[in-house]
Design a protein around this motif. Structure first.
Motif, PDB file in Angstrom:
ATOM      1  N   HIS A 185      -0.731  -4.351  -4.238  1.00 39.16           N
ATOM      2  CA  HIS A 185      -0.817  -2.929  -3.899  1.00 39.16           C
ATOM      3  C   HIS A 185      -2.262  -2.442  -3.904  1.00 39.16           C
ATOM      4  O   HIS A 185      -2.745  -1.834  -2.950  1.00 39.16           O
TER       5      HIS A 185
ATOM      6  N   LEU B   4       7.083   2.792  -4.527  1.00 41.70           N
ATOM      7  CA  LEU B   4       7.526   1.608  -3.794  1.00 41.70           C
ATOM      8  C   LEU B   4       8.822   1.034  -4.352  1.00 41.70           C
ATOM      9  O   LEU B   4       9.564   0.354  -3.631  1.00 41.70           O
TER      10      LEU B   4
ATOM     11  N   ASN C   3       2.865   2.934  -7.101  1.00 44.94           N
ATOM     12  CA  ASN C   3       3.463   1.711  -7.634  1.00 44.94           C
ATOM     13  C   ASN C   3       3.493   1.805  -9.160  1.00 44.94           C
ATOM     14  O   ASN C   3       3.167   0.869  -9.880  1.00 44.94           O
TER      15      ASN C   3
END
Length: 486
Positions: free
Chosen positions: A413, A117, A426
């Motif tokens: 997340h 991300l 992430n």
């Protein structure tokens, strides 16, 4: 409370969804096949695995912005040390995300070139207001037009108009100069001559320990991601200047460049290294809180990341919270803003639900009503502007460049489904995800403010341009009192 013996096989296998059973321990160690385990009489935190009703094996408890994981067993002794699933167990204890085996492989394709991300955040930061990128069709059209001009057109001029073939010594360079000048003017019109800065900042406030303390103080942690667009070749000195009201000491700062994850163009995992543009390296300050002499090419960008932390007495009561876990773990109570500026686009998250708070002005309170609650994933979905049923979860858009949405996905997340939902890891900024705190008697209030608390300082000044993008998000960790017995 002491030590005891336990048979943890089934509990640990269920805890990590093991694909291989835990071998039975040698009976000579425990006498009856059991393992020694530490026994906690009054565990505080979330019990994630246990034997029976009174022997917790894994306890997870919040500590500031992090957490403490207590394991009652010795992972370095057999049979745990020799278990084929030991790596999976350790990953689960450390909170490392995993992709489900049932995930759709087609949805995990990576056409964007990045696999984290942070790459999507970097791509969003690379879009500057007023700066256009020339599309491929335009570049191709210009190349074809240039070839036509220096070939057939030049030949026609010297052959049929001037009727002197040697004039090509003048017409050819004239065409080259004209086309080069036109290309520069077009690029200047598309890129401009302004220094532009895009900055996203998340400031975390830990207010969980300030209420019961005799000398309350808030622990602040800031993180900023910054992209700079330079209109000319220039060296820059880069740092951030956190200014928390009532700071008890100068802020601890770290500033570094921000890489692009993955194997795409400019990524850190490319198989071949890009040739350097500059022969002279830039410097880190001795305390790693600034960069000096960072060169940036004309009409090019460079990304930076900054972290800082500070304690503040004045901000210990920035948000007053009186929250309790009510019947069936419903959240009850209210919050009051004591900030001296507005907090907009707010949501309050607890466990797997969220409350749409909206705007909190100084002194304004928000009383929690059950009718306002939505599943957390659905509330995040609605904030991204999705249409249709508010309870229906739409897939994460890996092409999105909306900075607040990307940051919120990084902050929640795990709570929104992790990599199985976003199809992006992430890992690089895993510290930003505080989803586990929602399950450990803490609520999270998120809202946006106008001015960053840790602004960028570039060559000794804070860049000021109306086209600069600034996203500043405050996130507050709030204590939730457990439901009273009876």
């Amino acid at each position: 409370a002491g030590a005891t013996l336990a048979r943890p096989s089934r509990s640990l296998e269920t805890f990590i969804s093991a694909t291989e059973p835990l071998p039975e321990p040698a009976r000579s160690r425990g006498g009856d096949g059991r393992l020694p385990a530490a026994q906690i009489a009054d565990p505080r935190g979330r019990v994630e695995a246990q034997v029976g009703d009174d022997l917790p094996l894994v306890i997870r408890s919040p500590l500031g912005f992090g957490e403490v994981v207590f394991v009652a067993l010795d992972l370095d002794q057999p049979p745990l040390a020799n278990w084929s699933q030991r790596d999976r167990l350790v990953a689960k204890l450390l909170g490392f995300p995993t992709v489900s085996a049932n995930a759709n492989p087609a949805q995990q394709q990576n056409p964007m070139g990045f696999d984290d991300l942070s790459g999507q955040l970097r791509a969003g930061l690379d879009e500057f207001t007023g700066v256009q990128t020339a599309p491929f069709w335009l570049v191709a059209l210009l190349i074809i037009g240039y070839i036509v001009l220096i070939g057939p057109v030049d030949y026609f001029l010297v052959k049929n108009v001037f009727k002197r073939m040697e004039y090509t010594w003048f017409t050819f360079p004239a065409i080259v100069l004209a086309v080069s000048g036109a290309a520069y003017l077009m690029a200047f019109r598309m890129k401009g001559d302004a220094l532009l800065v895009n900055q996203v900042e998340v400031v975390d406030f830990d207010l969980t320990g300030s209420i019961a303390s005799d000398q309350p103080q808030a622990q602040l942690r800031g993180a900023a991601w910054i992209n700079i667009f330079s209109p000319q070749v220039q060296n820059y000195d880069v740092t951030v200047a956190p200014a928390a009201p009532g700071a008890l000491a100068p802020a601890d700062r770290l500033v570094a460049w921000m890489g692009l994850p993955g194997a795409g163009f400019g990524g850190m995992n490319q198989t071949t290294a890009d040739p350097p543009m500059f022969s002279r390296a830039y410097q880190f300050s001795p305390t790693l809180d600034a960069l000096s002499g960072v060169p940036i090419q004309v009409w090019s960008t460079k990304g930076f990341a900054a972290r800082w932390s500070v304690a503040s007495a004045e901000l210990a009561t920035a948000i007053e919270a009186d929250l309790q876990a009510g019947f069936a773990d419903e959240l009850d109570g209210k919050i009051i803003s004591r900030l001296d500026h507005n907090l907009t686009d707010c949501l309050l998250a607890w466990r797997g639900v969220a409350f749409h708070v909206g705007k909190l002005e100084p002194g304004e309170s928000f009383a929690i009503q059950r009718v306002d609650r939505l599943p957390l994933a659905a509330e995040l979905n609605a904030r991204r502007g999705s249409t249709g049923d508010p309870t229906e979860i739409t897939p994460w858009d890996v092409t999105s460049r909306d900075l607040p949405s990307i940051i919120e996905q990084m902050m929640f997340h795990k709570a929104s489904g992790g990599e199985n939902y976003a199809h992006r890891a992430n890992y690089y900024h895993r510290f930003l995800d505080l989803s586990d705190h929602l399950q450990m008697n803490q609520a999270i209030l998120v809202g946006r403010v106008q001015q960053p608390l840790g602004p960028l300082v570039l060559n000794g000044k804070t860049p000021d341009n109306p086209n600069n993008k600034r996203v500043s998000i405050y996130r507050f960790l709030l204590p939730v009192k457990p439901r009273a017995a009876g």
